[in-house]
Each structure stands twice: as C-alpha cells, then as structure tokens.
Design a protein around this motif. Structure first.
Motif, PDB file in Angstrom:
ATOM      1  N   THR A  88       0.741  -1.230   0.044  1.00  0.00           N
ATOM      2  CA  THR A  88      -0.157   0.202  -0.117  1.00  0.00           C
ATOM      3  C   THR A  88       1.002   1.254  -0.008  1.00  0.00           C
ATOM      4  O   THR A  88       0.986   1.827   1.077  1.00  0.00           O
ATOM      5  N   PRO A  89       1.573   1.627  -1.083  1.00  0.00           N
ATOM      6  CA  PRO A  89       2.561   2.712  -1.122  1.00  0.00           C
ATOM      7  C   PRO A  89       1.584   4.004  -1.346  1.00  0.00           C
ATOM      8  O   PRO A  89       2.007   4.668  -2.161  1.00  0.00           O
ATOM      9  N   CYS A  90       0.606   4.184  -0.430  1.00  0.00           N
ATOM     10  CA  CYS A  90      -0.120   5.458  -0.828  1.00  0.00           C
ATOM     11  C   CYS A  90      -0.373   5.881   0.706  1.00  0.00           C
ATOM     12  O   CYS A  90      -0.991   5.292   1.556  1.00  0.00           O
ATOM     13  N   THR A  91      -0.016   7.235   1.117  1.00  0.00           N
ATOM     14  CA  THR A  91      -0.078   7.576   2.469  1.00  0.00           C
ATOM     15  C   THR A  91      -1.564   7.653   2.990  1.00  0.00           C
ATOM     16  O   THR A  91      -1.735   7.158   4.005  1.00  0.00           O
ATOM     17  N   PRO A 239      -5.537   2.099 -12.005  1.00  0.00           N
ATOM     18  CA  PRO A 239      -4.464   3.089 -11.635  1.00  0.00           C
ATOM     19  C   PRO A 239      -4.805   4.536 -11.109  1.00  0.00           C
ATOM     20  O   PRO A 239      -4.054   4.905 -10.162  1.00  0.00           O
ATOM     21  N   PRO A 240      -5.712   5.304 -11.914  1.00  0.00           N
ATOM     22  CA  PRO A 240      -5.768   6.628 -11.244  1.00  0.00           C
ATOM     23  C   PRO A 240      -6.314   6.687  -9.861  1.00  0.00           C
ATOM     24  O   PRO A 240      -6.130   7.756  -9.327  1.00  0.00           O
ATOM     25  N   ASP A 242      -4.911   5.516  -7.271  1.00  0.00           N
ATOM     26  CA  ASP A 242      -3.847   5.783  -6.404  1.00  0.00           C
ATOM     27  C   ASP A 242      -3.430   7.333  -6.717  1.00  0.00           C
ATOM     28  O   ASP A 242      -2.966   7.752  -5.670  1.00  0.00           O
ATOM     29  N   LEU A 243      -3.387   7.981  -7.713  1.00  0.00           N
ATOM     30  CA  LEU A 243      -3.216   9.241  -7.954  1.00  0.00           C
ATOM     31  C   LEU A 243      -4.262  10.165  -6.989  1.00  0.00           C
ATOM     32  O   LEU A 243      -3.928  10.978  -6.415  1.00  0.00           O
ATOM     33  N   TRP A 244      -5.599   9.726  -7.210  1.00  0.00           N
ATOM     34  CA  TRP A 244      -6.570  10.501  -6.660  1.00  0.00           C
ATOM     35  C   TRP A 244      -6.494  10.540  -5.064  1.00  0.00           C
ATOM     36  O   TRP A 244      -6.557  11.406  -4.384  1.00  0.00           O
ATOM     37  N   GLY A 246      -3.839   9.662  -3.388  1.00  0.00           N
ATOM     38  CA  GLY A 246      -2.502  10.304  -2.915  1.00  0.00           C
ATOM     39  C   GLY A 246      -2.441  11.762  -3.057  1.00  0.00           C
ATOM     40  O   GLY A 246      -2.089  12.544  -2.096  1.00  0.00           O
ATOM     41  N   ARG A 247      -3.439  12.339  -3.946  1.00  0.00           N
ATOM     42  CA  ARG A 247      -3.405  13.847  -3.960  1.00  0.00           C
ATOM     43  C   ARG A 247      -4.662  14.488  -3.264  1.00  0.00           C
ATOM     44  O   ARG A 247      -4.774  15.566  -3.023  1.00  0.00           O
ATOM     45  N   GLU A 249      -4.300  14.689  -0.257  1.00  0.00           N
ATOM     46  CA  GLU A 249      -3.463  15.755   0.468  1.00  0.00           C
ATOM     47  C   GLU A 249      -3.416  17.188   0.011  1.00  0.00           C
ATOM     48  O   GLU A 249      -3.258  18.035   0.903  1.00  0.00           O
ATOM     49  N   LEU A 250      -3.551  17.278  -1.190  1.00  0.00           N
ATOM     50  CA  LEU A 250      -3.338  18.463  -1.865  1.00  0.00           C
ATOM     51  C   LEU A 250      -4.723  19.339  -1.756  1.00  0.00           C
ATOM     52  O   LEU A 250      -4.928  20.362  -2.294  1.00  0.00           O
ATOM     53  N   LEU A 251      -5.899  18.712  -1.465  1.00  0.00           N
ATOM     54  CA  LEU A 251      -7.090  19.637  -1.520  1.00  0.00           C
ATOM     55  C   LEU A 251      -7.104  20.738  -0.497  1.00  0.00           C
ATOM     56  O   LEU A 251      -6.577  20.668   0.574  1.00  0.00           O
TER      57      LEU A 251
ATOM     58  N   ARG B 250      -2.658  24.310  -4.027  1.00  0.00           N
ATOM     59  CA  ARG B 250      -3.840  23.356  -3.364  1.00  0.00           C
ATOM     60  C   ARG B 250      -4.820  23.196  -4.599  1.00  0.00           C
ATOM     61  O   ARG B 250      -5.154  24.224  -5.224  1.00  0.00           O
ATOM     62  N   ILE B 251      -5.412  22.215  -4.771  1.00  0.00           N
ATOM     63  CA  ILE B 251      -6.489  21.895  -5.623  1.00  0.00           C
ATOM     64  C   ILE B 251      -7.789  22.535  -5.079  1.00  0.00           C
ATOM     65  O   ILE B 251      -8.375  22.208  -3.875  1.00  0.00           O
ATOM     66  N   SER B 289       1.754  11.918  -7.309  1.00  0.00           N
ATOM     67  CA  SER B 289       1.481  11.978  -6.218  1.00  0.00           C
ATOM     68  C   SER B 289       2.783  11.127  -5.450  1.00  0.00           C
ATOM     69  O   SER B 289       3.471  10.367  -6.235  1.00  0.00           O
ATOM     70  N   ALA B 291       4.584   8.993  -1.900  1.00  0.00           N
ATOM     71  CA  ALA B 291       4.469   8.647  -0.352  1.00  0.00           C
ATOM     72  C   ALA B 291       5.671   8.107   0.016  1.00  0.00           C
ATOM     73  O   ALA B 291       6.395   7.429  -0.741  1.00  0.00           O
ATOM     74  N   VAL B 293       7.039   5.445   2.495  1.00  0.00           N
ATOM     75  CA  VAL B 293       6.530   4.548   3.240  1.00  0.00           C
ATOM     76  C   VAL B 293       7.792   3.277   3.351  1.00  0.00           C
ATOM     77  O   VAL B 293       8.277   2.861   2.390  1.00  0.00           O
TER      78      VAL B 293
END
Lengths: 258, 336
Positions: A88-91, A239-240, A242-244, A246-247, A249-251, B250-251, B289, B291, B293
C-alpha cells in the motif's frame, strides 16, 4: 444454531453504527470530485456511478485476497499485515486502512471477543485466539531489526474477525465490499453528489450487487478460496485511484480523511 | 565476455549480468550473457564527476524487433557486488505485439541481487502494449542487509521506473491490449534470516473479455508509471519529490498570485523552476503523487501522453541533480 450465530454476527458487522470510524473516509471520492469539473448535477451523478464501480473493483483486487487469507490463515496475521503494508504505497490509503484496522481490533477486544464460547467451532477459536494475540503484540510492538513495524491493516483483520464470528467466507467478502460501497455512498451524500433516497436506490440496485459478485468471483474465487487470487497477486486494477487518493493531501478544503 | 568453463544450458530469453568488484575497488562486468530474443550491450564504464573512483557500468536491454512477440519469455538475472553501480537502459519503448489468444502470455522476469553499498538505476523507456497484447512482468530486487549494522544502513540503493503507455494512439489504439500486468517487489535479505517483503507495487490491467474496458479505468491518461527510490544514493532525490509535493498548489484553492508577475519578493531559483514545471504539468495533464513508506519513496504519475510524462520526470531528475552526479548523464538517456 450456528446459522443464527452467523446471522447475528452478519448484522453486527454490517451495522453502520459499528464504531470503525468509516464515516471519516471517502476512499478517494472527495479528491476525484475535486479533479473533475462537472457542469451539471446529472453529469456529476454519472461520474460518481463510474467511480463507485471502479472503486469496488479496485478495493476488491487489492484487499479481498487479504480478507480471504486472514479468514483462512489467522495464524499468519502478522505476515499478512506486513505484506499489506508493503503493498500500500499511498499515505492516504494506508492511514485509512490502519485507522479502521485498529478500531476493529478495539471492538474485538472490548466487545466481540466475549461472544466466543467453548462451543464455538475450532476455526472460530483459532481465529479468535490469533486476533487476541495480534492485539496484544501490537500494544508492545516496536520496530524490528529491519526497522519494520506492525500496523494493524484492516482487510486481513476483518477476515479473521469474520472467521471468529463463524461467518461463511462468501458472506465475509460480500460484507467487506458492501461496507465499502456503503461508506462511499454515505460520503457521496455528504458531498452533495446525491440525496439519501438516491443513495439507497443505488445500494439496493441489482447493478451494485452485480459489481460486488463479479469482484468476488474474480478475486476470491469460488467457495473455500479456490481459484482465488493469492495475496502476492493482489494488484491495483484502476491506476488513477492511487493518484486521486495520494492527491487528497493537496485539496484546499477537505471534509474527509481519505 | 565471460570465460567460465561450465556455461549454463542456454535457454531462450535467459540473460545474466554480473557486475563484480575486483580488489581493491575496481568494478568489472564479469558476465554479460544473453539468449535470443534478449540482447545485452555494454559500452565502456563511465566515471562520474564528483566521485572519480566510482566507475559506473551501463547495460542496454534490447530485444530483437524492439519488443516481445506473443509467447516470448525473458528471464534476466542481475548480480551487483558490493559498492558497484549499474545503469540499465533501453533503446526505445518495449513493444508488446499482438497475442493470438489470452492464453499465450509473454513474460519478462528480472531478478536483481544488490550487495551492500551497490546501486541500480533503471530508467527505461515505457512499455508499449499493442492491441490484443498479453503480457506480464515481474521485477524482484533483493537487497542484502548487514546484520551487524544498525537497522538497514549500508544496504544497496535503487532508482527504478516502471511505466506503460496506451499503445499506438496514431493507429487508434488506446489501452486496447488484453492483459498487462507488472509487479515490482523489494525484499530485505538478512544473511542468516528469512527475507522480508519491503515493498510490493503491483498493477494489473485486464480487459476481462470486454473490449475497451481498460480505457474506461484510465480516466483519460495515456501513460501511467511508478518510480521507486530506496537507499542512501537516492535519499536526497526522494526528499526532493516529497518536498516538491508538499508545496504543490492546493486543488480548489484560489490562485492569488496568478496574473501578477511583478512581485518584489525574492524568488529563488528553485521556486522559478517549480513554477515553470507546474505550468508544464498543467499543460500536459500530468498528475502525480508521492508517498514515503517503509524507507522507500514511491512516486506515481500519469499524463495524457508519453512525452508529457517523460518531460516531467526528466525535469524533476535534472532539477534535483543527484542521479546525474552519482551515476552520470547516461542514466537519463531514455528520458531525453
């Protein structure tokens, strides 16, 4: 009697009031919505529908092998925990999984554990003992020589809890995916994607049932885990996602933790 | 190149790269062997700018016809001895040709054993699966661990990229293959203990019998990839990705700075590079993105087209600079 016990456990574990804290997570939905501009409400609803289907498929391909393995091999919970953490390489996804896993362990320790009786099946006893041991080990866990630590990820613990409560395997996997869909729908209602009745309509729909059954068939295989995917073959299929995730955090503003 | 007496039986697609260390500290390519359809080419080693005693070896992984025909299997074993450094490159994307049925899967397996202090940099061109291709690959990185050292200090270092694109968009292909699977695993291997899984990054795109079902899962992306960084050589690069991610706009926030370029505030060089890069990310539809870990830094990225992804990676790696310094300019050839 055994079936009654299983029915009772099924109702307990499917209850949205089960204190797992699932309401805090949207599994990437909030971030998905922020990444897409939808002109109209119907457009947004359509996009959500799409997201729900893919999210169920993706959580199934990444987590169901661990649910099934936790169900059948509760003695290897620690190894499963390590391997799921490694996979699970996604914080954000990691945080959500650990938080719900720890909550489930607490429920086990404080509540569900007492429902095990000497008349329970040997499999239940074994899974129960493994959960109790895992929980005790987690409390004193320190990073090992390689710097790795126990984490309490949700899927394998969920499988073991279902086994301890004598739920059949298919019910355990179905419940896992349905709970995921419920969490997403509840998040969608709070994110004003759809209303509470619409949300119930999606939950009740044959389409959602179809997605769940198809996901189980392609990941858990038939009864007894035969033909299912081994944990080492669990994989991301959307795959996307994981991008959503991971991101998230950026909201700029967030109402959910994932 | 090798003169071992008993050569192993030659199996199609098998290859061995053994980078040995001659005392006191001269790395030498002891073995480079390959069988059709695999081909390995090793130009002379390079010395990097800041550490002249560190010569870096390079091996090109090639296949006849630039790709894999249905049913081809490649098994590559790479051994890096203590303190050696290897750059692996490709020459153009790896094409995956059409398979007559989904039962005929072409495969590529790579196992890399990294001794203490060694480093591998593998920044290839993307994999390009054509319509109806059926392919699986698995990369295993075994990192030796020093039992006497504290934790995992002194283990080898990794900078590996795994990316795949939607095929030949000019021919109307858009994720039109039957199956594409790729798995990257890193294991920690104590000398006297059981190996532990440190990281597993696994992707599976299978149309499950429904034509065009993969493209609906890609959300308009034309290329998707994962960059994995581990170990002391790539620590600063990993930190760079983490830092850059944390200062992303920021989005959904207001862009208060947009339009006014006449700010009197000090704009340092890094901030200027960042601004240029972020504008380019927007233009290329690039999303990423990262991470951190279990000691690894895992970067995920997607873009509308291969060039957008390539440009972004190259800019990130050059702006940070350590790959270039530690392994030489050649390491970035595939991103040019």
């Amino acid at each position: 009697m055994a079936t009654n016990g299983a029915l009772h456990a099924l109702l307990l574990l499917s209850d949205s009031a089960l204190p797992l804290g699932s309401f805090a997570f949207s599994s990437g939905l909030e971030s998905f919505l922020a990444h897409h501009k939808h002109n109209s409400a119907s457009h947004r609803l359509q996009a959500f529908d799409h997201f729900l289907e893919h999210s169920v498929a993706n959580i199934a391909s990444t987590a169901i092998p661990y649910v099934v393995s936790g169900y059948h091999n509760p003695d290897s919970l620690e190894e499963l925990d390590n391997d799921f953490d490694a996979s699970t390489p996604c914080t954000v996804a990691r945080r959500a999984s650990i938080s719900q896993g720890k909550a489930l362990l607490a429920i086990w320790d404080r509540a569900l554990r007492s429902s095990l009786s000497p008349s329970s099946s040997p499999e239940s006893q074994r899974a129960g003992a493994a959960l109790t041991a895992f929980s005790a080990a987690l409390k004193t866990s320190k990073p090992d020589a390689l710097g790795l630590q126990m984490n309490a990820h949700f899927p394998s613990l969920f499988g073991a809890v279902c086994c301890a409560l004598s739920l059949p395997e298919h019910e355990a996997t179905y419940l896992f995916l349905l709970n995921h869909a419920k969490t997403l729908l509840s998040a969608a209602v709070r994110a004003s994607v759809l209303g509470p009745y619409q949300s119930q309509a999606v939950l009740a729909s044959a389409r959602l049932q179809g997605w769940i059954e198809a996901s189980i068939a392609s990941t858990a295989g038939g009864i007894g885990g035969k033909g299912g995917i081994a944990v080492e073959d669990a994989a991301v299929t959307v795959p996307p996602m994981d991008l959503w995730m991971g991101r998230h955090e950026l909201l700029y503003s967030r109402i959910f933790n994932s | 190149m090798s003169s071992t007496f008993a050569s192993p039986p030659s199996t199609p697609g098998n290859g061995i790269i053994h980078l040995a260390l001659l005392p006191p500290n001269t790395p030498r390519l002891k073995t480079v062997k390959y069988q059709y359809p695999l081909k390995l080419i090793s130009p002379g080693p390079l010395r990097t700018a800041d550490e002249p005693y560190h010569s870096v070896h390079t091996v090109y992984l090639l296949t006849y016809g630039g790709g894999l025909v249905a049913g081809d299997t490649i098994d590559l074993h790479i051994i890096l001895e203590q303190a050696t450094r290897l750059v692996l490159l490709t020459q153009g994307s790896t094409k995956l040709f059409k398979s007559p049925s989904r039962d005929i899967i072409s495969k590529q397996n790579t196992v890399v054993d990294l001794a203490l202090g060694s480093a591998l940099c593998f920044l290839p061109d993307p994999i390009q699966p054509f319509e109806k291709a059926c392919f699986e690959q698995r990369q295993i990185y075994n990192l030796a661990v020093d039992e006497d050292a504290e934790g995992v200090s002194g283990t080898g270092s990794l900078c590996v990229l795994d990316w795949v694109c939607n095929g030949r968009p000019a021919n109307g292909e858009n994720w039109s293959f039957l199956r594409y699977g790729s798995k990257n695993e890193i294991y920690l291997c104590p000398v006297n203990g059981k190996r532990r899984l440190l990281l597993r990054d696994s992707l599976l795109l299978d149309d499950e019998g429904a034509d065009g079902s993969v493209v609906t899962r890609m959300d308009g992306l034309g290329v998707y990839g994962t960059l994995i960084l581990y170990g002391s050589v790539f620590r600063s690069l990993g930190q760079f990705f983490m830092d850059e991610f944390s200062v992303m706009p920021r989005i959904g926030g207001r862009k208060w700075d947009s339009g006014s370029e006449d700010g009197e505030e000090d704009v340092d060089e890094a901030a200027m590079k960042r601004a240029v890069r972020q504008r380019q990310e927007l233009a290329d539809g690039l999303l990423w993105s990262v991470a951190s870990v279990r000691g690894c830094v895992v970067v995920k990225f997607g873009a509308k087209e291969v060039e957008g992804g390539r440009k972004w990676l190259r800019t990130m790696l050059i702006d940070e600079g350590s790959v270039w310094r530690e392994l030489g300019e050649r390491a970035l050839l595939c991103l040019r």
